[in-house]
Design a protein around this motif. Structure first.
Motif, PDB file in Angstrom:
ATOM      1  N   ALA A  93      -9.689   1.149  33.777  1.00 54.46           N
ATOM      2  CA  ALA A  93      -9.513   2.141  35.084  1.00 54.46           C
ATOM      3  C   ALA A  93      -8.167   2.907  34.826  1.00 54.46           C
ATOM      4  CB  ALA A  93      -9.464   1.540  36.382  1.00 54.46           C
ATOM      5  N   GLN A  94      -7.144   2.145  34.400  1.00 52.18           N
ATOM      6  CA  GLN A  94      -5.867   2.488  34.089  1.00 52.18           C
ATOM      7  C   GLN A  94      -5.927   3.418  32.544  1.00 52.18           C
ATOM      8  OE1 GLN A  94      -2.903  -0.472  34.601  1.00 52.18           O
ATOM      9  NE2 GLN A  94      -1.500   0.716  33.318  1.00 52.18           N
ATOM     10  N   HIS A  95      -6.773   3.109  31.766  1.00 55.55           N
ATOM     11  CA  HIS A  95      -6.908   3.939  30.421  1.00 55.55           C
ATOM     12  C   HIS A  95      -8.191   4.337  30.054  1.00 55.55           C
ATOM     13  CE1 HIS A  95      -2.570   2.798  29.103  1.00 55.55           C
ATOM     14  NE2 HIS A  95      -3.121   1.697  29.944  1.00 55.55           N
ATOM     15  N   PRO A  96      -8.650   5.465  30.854  1.00 55.58           N
ATOM     16  CA  PRO A  96     -10.018   5.726  30.659  1.00 55.58           C
ATOM     17  C   PRO A  96     -10.325   6.205  29.257  1.00 55.58           C
ATOM     18  CG  PRO A  96      -8.863   7.288  31.855  1.00 55.58           C
ATOM     19  CD  PRO A  96      -8.047   6.009  32.042  1.00 55.58           C
ATOM     20  N   GLU A  97      -9.285   6.596  28.600  1.00 46.59           N
ATOM     21  CA  GLU A  97      -9.495   7.179  27.096  1.00 46.59           C
ATOM     22  C   GLU A  97      -9.974   5.765  26.354  1.00 46.59           C
ATOM     23  OE1 GLU A  97      -5.303   5.747  27.178  1.00 46.59           O
ATOM     24  OE2 GLU A  97      -6.793   6.704  28.497  1.00 46.59           O
ATOM     25  N   GLN A  98      -9.821   4.598  26.665  1.00 44.21           N
ATOM     26  CA  GLN A  98     -10.230   3.478  26.042  1.00 44.21           C
ATOM     27  C   GLN A  98     -11.766   2.890  26.324  1.00 44.21           C
ATOM     28  OE1 GLN A  98      -8.744   1.967  23.517  1.00 44.21           O
ATOM     29  NE2 GLN A  98      -6.772   3.114  23.584  1.00 44.21           N
ATOM     30  N   ALA A  99     -12.219   3.876  27.218  1.00 46.32           N
ATOM     31  CA  ALA A  99     -13.725   3.655  27.495  1.00 46.32           C
ATOM     32  C   ALA A  99     -14.574   2.913  26.393  1.00 46.32           C
ATOM     33  CB  ALA A  99     -14.264   4.542  27.938  1.00 46.32           C
ATOM     34  N   LEU A 100     -15.215   1.878  26.652  1.00 44.20           N
ATOM     35  CA  LEU A 100     -16.076   1.126  25.860  1.00 44.20           C
ATOM     36  C   LEU A 100     -17.199   1.978  25.330  1.00 44.20           C
ATOM     37  CD1 LEU A 100     -16.609  -2.224  27.573  1.00 44.20           C
ATOM     38  CD2 LEU A 100     -15.638  -1.785  25.472  1.00 44.20           C
ATOM     39  N   PRO A 101     -17.675   2.076  23.926  1.00 44.28           N
ATOM     40  CA  PRO A 101     -18.665   2.921  23.426  1.00 44.28           C
ATOM     41  C   PRO A 101     -19.889   2.659  24.107  1.00 44.28           C
ATOM     42  CG  PRO A 101     -17.945   1.134  21.892  1.00 44.28           C
ATOM     43  CD  PRO A 101     -17.248   1.165  22.842  1.00 44.28           C
ATOM     44  N   GLU A 102     -21.035   3.318  23.752  1.00 46.89           N
ATOM     45  CA  GLU A 102     -22.318   3.378  24.527  1.00 46.89           C
ATOM     46  C   GLU A 102     -22.968   1.927  24.006  1.00 46.89           C
ATOM     47  OE1 GLU A 102     -26.478   5.544  24.841  1.00 46.89           O
ATOM     48  OE2 GLU A 102     -24.675   6.845  23.971  1.00 46.89           O
ATOM     49  N   LYS A 103     -22.567   1.382  22.905  1.00 47.72           N
ATOM     50  CA  LYS A 103     -23.205   0.184  22.337  1.00 47.72           C
ATOM     51  C   LYS A 103     -22.217  -0.658  21.945  1.00 47.72           C
ATOM     52  CE  LYS A 103     -27.891   2.067  21.419  1.00 47.72           C
ATOM     53  NZ  LYS A 103     -29.218   2.416  20.375  1.00 47.72           N
ATOM     54  N   PRO A 104     -21.210  -1.187  22.782  1.00 47.94           N
ATOM     55  CA  PRO A 104     -20.209  -1.925  22.530  1.00 47.94           C
ATOM     56  C   PRO A 104     -20.493  -3.307  21.487  1.00 47.94           C
ATOM     57  CG  PRO A 104     -20.555  -2.014  24.715  1.00 47.94           C
ATOM     58  CD  PRO A 104     -21.552  -1.271  24.198  1.00 47.94           C
ATOM     59  N   VAL A 105     -19.764  -3.714  20.582  1.00 51.42           N
ATOM     60  CA  VAL A 105     -19.777  -5.098  20.094  1.00 51.42           C
ATOM     61  C   VAL A 105     -18.784  -5.781  20.472  1.00 51.42           C
ATOM     62  CG1 VAL A 105     -21.074  -3.974  18.035  1.00 51.42           C
ATOM     63  CG2 VAL A 105     -18.588  -4.165  18.286  1.00 51.42           C
ATOM     64  N   VAL A 106     -18.802  -7.098  20.217  1.00 47.23           N
ATOM     65  CA  VAL A 106     -17.977  -8.028  20.724  1.00 47.23           C
ATOM     66  C   VAL A 106     -16.373  -7.419  20.618  1.00 47.23           C
ATOM     67  CG1 VAL A 106     -16.878 -10.431  20.506  1.00 47.23           C
ATOM     68  CG2 VAL A 106     -19.501  -9.897  20.701  1.00 47.23           C
ATOM     69  N   PHE A 109     -15.080  -5.188  22.926  1.00 44.33           N
ATOM     70  CA  PHE A 109     -14.727  -6.025  24.230  1.00 44.33           C
ATOM     71  C   PHE A 109     -13.210  -6.508  24.164  1.00 44.33           C
ATOM     72  CE2 PHE A 109     -14.689  -9.827  26.517  1.00 44.33           C
ATOM     73  CZ  PHE A 109     -15.006  -9.490  28.049  1.00 44.33           C
ATOM     74  N   PHE A 110     -13.352  -7.422  23.100  1.00 42.97           N
ATOM     75  CA  PHE A 110     -11.896  -8.170  22.949  1.00 42.97           C
ATOM     76  C   PHE A 110     -10.668  -7.230  22.764  1.00 42.97           C
ATOM     77  CE2 PHE A 110     -15.103 -11.964  22.237  1.00 42.97           C
ATOM     78  CZ  PHE A 110     -14.198 -12.665  23.148  1.00 42.97           C
ATOM     79  N   LYS A 111     -10.988  -6.329  21.944  1.00 43.15           N
ATOM     80  CA  LYS A 111      -9.687  -5.489  21.832  1.00 43.15           C
ATOM     81  C   LYS A 111      -9.194  -4.874  22.888  1.00 43.15           C
ATOM     82  CE  LYS A 111      -8.505  -1.210  19.632  1.00 43.15           C
ATOM     83  NZ  LYS A 111      -8.909   0.250  18.936  1.00 43.15           N
ATOM     84  N   ARG A 112     -10.063  -4.567  23.887  1.00 46.27           N
ATOM     85  CA  ARG A 112      -9.548  -3.959  25.286  1.00 46.27           C
ATOM     86  C   ARG A 112      -9.033  -5.041  26.279  1.00 46.27           C
ATOM     87  NH1 ARG A 112     -12.832  -0.999  22.300  1.00 46.27           N
ATOM     88  NH2 ARG A 112     -13.046   1.565  22.773  1.00 46.27           N
ATOM     89  N   LEU A 113      -9.786  -6.109  26.222  1.00 49.72           N
ATOM     90  CA  LEU A 113      -9.165  -7.297  26.927  1.00 49.72           C
ATOM     91  C   LEU A 113      -7.811  -7.654  26.598  1.00 49.72           C
ATOM     92  CD1 LEU A 113      -9.980  -9.282  29.217  1.00 49.72           C
ATOM     93  CD2 LEU A 113     -10.792 -10.619  27.367  1.00 49.72           C
TER      94      LEU A 113
END
Length: 225
Positions: A93-106, A109-113
């Protein structure tokens, strides 16, 4: 000697509607760990778990492998994982430019987390969260102090989660906050973290060991989710 083995839960159901349950591989990891304990003639005076389903299922699997009844677990919510779903949601929400791709892989997820946890630790993650970083630190400290105060002379098994265990190790090492983030991403499912303790201190004796999976035919069972 007083000692405690912290165990990260077996592989959870990443990508499913309910993460908080073991996958088929997670159940196998837990049982194999129990079989390893039995082969080493290791018994535990107390078995502690958080109150998450994946903690209980891991403890039950370990008991099955040891050939003992899965009863008498002492449940401590202090051993629970931090709410990583909320951390990730707040970061996106704070960084919408980092939205997950349509078909994310693990890895997506972990990069953004990871980025979200760093902001959380620095007090820069916006939005309402179930727990502050300081509250998380205090919760893990309370779990450690409870074990030190109540289980003198015992061998304890404590089933927890990767983030909680990473925070514990960071505290034991008196390391910077970012160390917790790195350790969190390295913690293996059903990995063993061995500590010795008395009523004054707890010391790290081993980190992230998987002796029950340490053979060529079981290497594919070493997971991190």
């Amino acid at each position: 000697m007083s000692e405690v083995y912290f165990v990260r839960h077996g592989q959870a159901s990443f990508g499913s509607d309910n993460y908080d349950q073991l996958s088929e591989k997670g159940h196998l990891q837990a049982r194999l760990l129990g079989e390893y304990f039995a082969s080493q003639q290791m018994q535990f005076d107390h078995i502690l778990t958080g109150d998450m389903v994946r903690h209980r299922e891991t403890a039950e699997g370990i008991c099955a492998g040891m050939g003992i009844e899965p009863t008498g677990f002492q449940v401590f919510a202090e051993l629970n994982e931090f709410d990583f779903h909320s951390i990730l949601h707040a970061f996106l929400a704070q960084h919408p430019e980092q939205a997950l791709p349509e078909k994310p892989v693990v890895a997506d997820f972990f990069k953004r987390l990871k980025q979200g946890i760093v902001l959380w630790s620095e007090g820069e993650l916006e939005g309402e969260l179930p727990e502050t970083w300081a509250e998380f630190e205090q919760r893990i400290l309370s779990a450690r102090e409870h074990i030190m105060s109540n289980f003198k002379g015992s061998r304890v098994l404590a089933v927890s989660s990767g983030g909680a265990i990473a925070m514990l190790v960071r505290q034991l090492l008196e390391a910077p906050s970012k160390t917790m983030v790195e350790l969190n991403l390295q913690t293996r499912n059903t990995g063993l973290i061995q500590c010795v303790f008395n009523q004054r201190a707890m010391r790290l004796a081993g980190f992230n060991a998987v002796p029950h999976l340490d053979s060529p035919e079981r290497r594919e069972l070493i997971t991190y989710t």
